[in-house]
Write a protein that holds these residues in place. Sequence first.
Motif, PDB file in Angstrom:
ATOM      1  N   UNK A 141       0.831  -1.208   0.000  1.00  0.00           N
ATOM      2  CA  UNK A 141       0.000   0.000   0.000  1.00  0.00           C
ATOM      3  C   UNK A 141       0.864   1.256   0.000  1.00  0.00           C
ATOM      4  N   UNK A 142       1.931   1.239   0.771  1.00  0.00           N
ATOM      5  CA  UNK A 142       2.831   2.390   0.798  1.00  0.00           C
ATOM      6  C   UNK A 142       3.506   2.580  -0.556  1.00  0.00           C
ATOM      7  N   UNK A 143       3.819   1.477  -1.232  1.00  0.00           N
ATOM      8  CA  UNK A 143       4.432   1.581  -2.549  1.00  0.00           C
ATOM      9  C   UNK A 143       3.463   2.161  -3.571  1.00  0.00           C
ATOM     10  N   UNK A 144       2.208   1.740  -3.507  1.00  0.00           N
ATOM     11  CA  UNK A 144       1.189   2.319  -4.390  1.00  0.00           C
ATOM     12  C   UNK A 144       1.077   3.819  -4.133  1.00  0.00           C
ATOM     13  N   UNK A 145       1.013   4.185  -2.887  1.00  0.00           N
ATOM     14  CA  UNK A 145       0.899   5.589  -2.482  1.00  0.00           C
ATOM     15  C   UNK A 145       2.079   6.402  -3.011  1.00  0.00           C
ATOM     16  N   UNK A 146       3.276   5.829  -2.874  1.00  0.00           N
ATOM     17  CA  UNK A 146       4.477   6.516  -3.351  1.00  0.00           C
ATOM     18  C   UNK A 146       4.453   6.701  -4.859  1.00  0.00           C
ATOM     19  N   UNK A 147       4.077   5.649  -5.563  1.00  0.00           N
ATOM     20  CA  UNK A 147       4.082   5.689  -7.029  1.00  0.00           C
ATOM     21  C   UNK A 147       2.982   6.581  -7.580  1.00  0.00           C
ATOM     22  N   UNK A 148       1.820   6.541  -6.961  1.00  0.00           N
ATOM     23  CA  UNK A 148       0.670   7.255  -7.498  1.00  0.00           C
ATOM     24  C   UNK A 148       0.730   8.758  -7.265  1.00  0.00           C
TER      25      UNK A 148
END
Length: 426
Positions: A141-148
């Motif tokens: 979830x943190x990776x999605x947040x970072x990428x998005x």
Amino acid sequence: MDRRVFLVLLLAGCADTSTNAPLSPSTAAPTPLGPAPMPPAPKPVTAGGDINFDAWLAAFKQRALAAGLSQALLDRELNGVTPDPKVVSLDGRQPEFSKPVGDYIKGVISDDRVAVGQGKRETLTFLPGVESRYGVPRDILLAVWAMESAFGKLQGSFDVVRSMASLAADGRRRTWAEGELIAALKIIDSGEATRAQLRGSWAGAMGQTQFLPSNYLTTAVDNDGDGHRDIWGSDSDSLASAANLLKKGGWKPGVGWAKEVILPAGFDYSLAEGPREIPSWWEALGVRRADGLLWTAADAASPAGLILPAGAAGPAFLALPNHFAIRTYNNSTSYALGIGLLADRFAGGGPLVASWPVETPLSLADRMAAQIALSRLGFDPGPADGVIGAGTRKALRAWQQDRRLPADGYLSSDMVARLKAQAGIG
């Protein structure tokens, strides 16, 4: 980012930057995040002129009325709207050069980004509850947040209503865009968000985790309990909504997303993007985990497919089911790898064992020339559009096998040169 029904868009302009375009999940109809690639619609009108735009708008209002929207809402929100030429231009733009996947991944995993993510995984107190409720690890979830959205900092400034109207009037993906426009108007009508809040990417992705309007209606959640599904201002709602989308997209709790593997000498590279078999099947062929560790029981029982994002010269991975769940967010191999590898680093993992090859970005002209060459040589790649997708890779593998080359299906500059020479393309 919508082929599967649960599509959310990634920073709308965040298309697959690798020349190795996405493979479609076998467990569900493919659906990338972002403006879903829909079959081209007839183009009787365009957003190039006010007369044509107004003609489309008048017809759209009738369809929107039939969908249950009120005349007052339509007049208030759409009267005076003009097409945004920048949106139409971005939608039709094919990148002149495609970034090699290794360069893309290096851009995703920076020391600064890893440090921020590791800090947030320790300080955001709502993460354990979200992880428990949806089964999606906090690091994903943190990776999605970072990428998005760079952890919520870059959410886009386009007026989503105007963007969707522009794309719908342009006609290339009218059905999809009109559906998203109706969804955006329903959000406004419900009072959950104002028109001013509906800001996002040029392709309509909104908020900290870049949801399309339709995804917001069906999938966003109120995790902080304040009575509002706020994907713009609430970290809690944003990450819980992303978790819900991944869960709906088939996320399997307790299963991994992929593992780097080492392939034996003489390996049959044509198995890439092919069978999905449990890890022991691959081990019988000599495939080994790069980290030397054993598979967990859940991973050992899960089907895995081999992916070679940079061809035989780059890292190899056995992609587990959750790799394809990530791709319900954005149906791109590069994107899913970026999310998974970044999440691994947040969790304290190290870099890959294999190195990414140093490559020259392929130009649009070279990508199209390779497709034309394959077609001339009797290996049908589909349309010569410069998009290196599954059809082109399949045709390339067949040609490579015919030429007794490693059949990894990867279009490198060397492969382009060989194809052009054999096909007689100058």
